[in-house]
Design an enzyme around this catalytic site. Structure first.
Site, PDB file in Angstrom:
ATOM      1  N   ASP A 111      40.299  53.891  59.655  1.00 36.43           N
ATOM      2  CA  ASP A 111      41.768  53.709  59.263  1.00 36.43           C
ATOM      3  C   ASP A 111      42.761  54.353  60.256  1.00 36.43           C
ATOM      4  OD1 ASP A 111      44.068  53.403  57.655  1.00 36.43           O
ATOM      5  OD2 ASP A 111      43.224  55.014  56.216  1.00 36.43           O
ATOM      6  N   THR A 139      51.296  52.835  49.887  1.00 34.78           N
ATOM      7  CA  THR A 139      51.342  52.900  48.580  1.00 34.78           C
ATOM      8  C   THR A 139      51.956  54.139  48.204  1.00 34.78           C
ATOM      9  OG1 THR A 139      49.065  54.258  48.632  1.00 34.78           O
ATOM     10  CG2 THR A 139      49.031  51.815  47.950  1.00 34.78           C
ATOM     11  N   ASP A 173      52.149  50.067  68.039  1.00 37.15           N
ATOM     12  CA  ASP A 173      52.651  50.539  69.321  1.00 37.15           C
ATOM     13  C   ASP A 173      52.950  49.226  70.163  1.00 37.15           C
ATOM     14  OD1 ASP A 173      53.133  51.822  72.059  1.00 37.15           O
ATOM     15  OD2 ASP A 173      52.086  53.394  71.491  1.00 37.15           O
ATOM     16  N   LYS A 225      45.523  52.940  61.804  1.00 32.96           N
ATOM     17  CA  LYS A 225      47.002  52.371  61.667  1.00 32.96           C
ATOM     18  C   LYS A 225      47.615  52.235  62.955  1.00 32.96           C
ATOM     19  CE  LYS A 225      47.419  54.038  56.798  1.00 32.96           C
ATOM     20  NZ  LYS A 225      46.251  54.927  56.499  1.00 32.96           N
ATOM     21  N   LYS A 284      35.519  55.080  54.441  1.00 37.09           N
ATOM     22  CA  LYS A 284      36.754  55.066  55.142  1.00 37.09           C
ATOM     23  C   LYS A 284      36.812  56.350  56.141  1.00 37.09           C
ATOM     24  CE  LYS A 284      41.172  55.910  53.924  1.00 37.09           C
ATOM     25  NZ  LYS A 284      41.490  56.534  54.786  1.00 37.09           N
ATOM     26  N   ARG A 286      40.386  60.957  46.459  1.00 39.23           N
ATOM     27  CA  ARG A 286      40.506  62.045  45.748  1.00 39.23           C
ATOM     28  C   ARG A 286      39.750  62.017  44.344  1.00 39.23           C
ATOM     29  NH1 ARG A 286      46.540  63.614  46.990  1.00 39.23           N
ATOM     30  NH2 ARG A 286      46.310  61.431  47.289  1.00 39.23           N
TER      31      ARG A 286
END
Length: 232
Positions: free
Chosen positions: A59, A119, A64, A61, A32, A211
């Site tokens: 990614d 999340t 608009d 997002k 990603k 992570r």
């Protein structure tokens, strides 16, 4: 389409990203590329990682007005990524515009998925700060249904909602789920989290892991652990 583990390459430079990927000798994990890396390095980093043989989830997002998203997606379609996303909160018209823009003249396009609720968003934050009074799981399912009606391929949601999304939108409607942590790991700033094994059991199609892999002492071993728990 089989299950897969997507590594969130949330690095701030090309050098750090390629040094990380160089550890995976002989492997080409799905990666990603998010805002941090894309804003630092631009489209060139996408092309370079693609040329190395990786599948890419871009990614960014998008959110608009429909025409702006349509035109932005038309540009992104030239990067030959495998998955792109936008915010479901942008409405069905925006999602339909995105699909129109990202579809190439030959009819091909990457998978297009919509973010339902991040999340990091809790029920309390959603109600107090966003003034959305419906329960968070109902909001996620409603956004997912809108994405399905717009013709999208799936949604980003927490693993906790993946099973219900499939019930409402069908088994072929993809669930891409961040918020993955090992049972013995730190949750960080995520609120709604599960382990890779739990995500598999609930019904996630893809898990996005950052992570727990990128900050691990042995990233390759951490990635292989994810694959064992989620895919195998």
């Amino acid at each position: 389409m089989g299950k897969d583990v997507i590594i969130a390459c949330d690095f701030s430079s090309k050098e750090a990203t390629l040094a990380f990927l160089d550890q995976f000798s002989g492997k080409k994990p799905y990666v990603k590329i998010g805002m941090e890396l894309f804003y630092a390095e631009g489209p060139a980093i996408v092309r370079e990682i693609k040329a190395r043989g990786h599948q890419i989830f871009l990614d960014l997002k998008l959110h608009d007005i429909p025409n702006t998203v349509k035109k932005a997606m038309a540009v992104l379609s030239g990067l030959d990524v495998d998955m792109v996303n936008l915010h479901a909160a942008g409405t069905r018209a925006m999602m339909e515009g995105a699909l129109e823009g990202v579809t190439r003249p030959d009819g091909t396009r990457p998978l297009v998925i919509a973010v339902t609720q991040l999340t990091s968003t809790s029920q309390e934050r959603m109600q107090e700060e966003l003034l959305i009074s419906a329960p968070i799981d109902e909001t996620v399912i409603h956004y997912a249904a809108n994405a399905a009606k717009a013709g999208l391929d799936g949604v980003v949601c927490s693993p906790m909602e993946a099973g219900k999304v499939h019930q409402v939108c069908g088994e072929k409607f993809l669930t891409v789920t961040p918020g993955i942590r090992f049972a013995d790991g730190d949750k960080g700033d995520q609120v709604r989290v599960t382990t890779p094994a739990q995500a598999k059991e609930i019904g996630s199609d893809y898990i996005v892991v950052g992570r727990p892999i990128t900050a691990a002492a042995d990233p390759v071993a951490a990635y292989e652990r994810c694959v064992r728990e989620f895919v195998d």
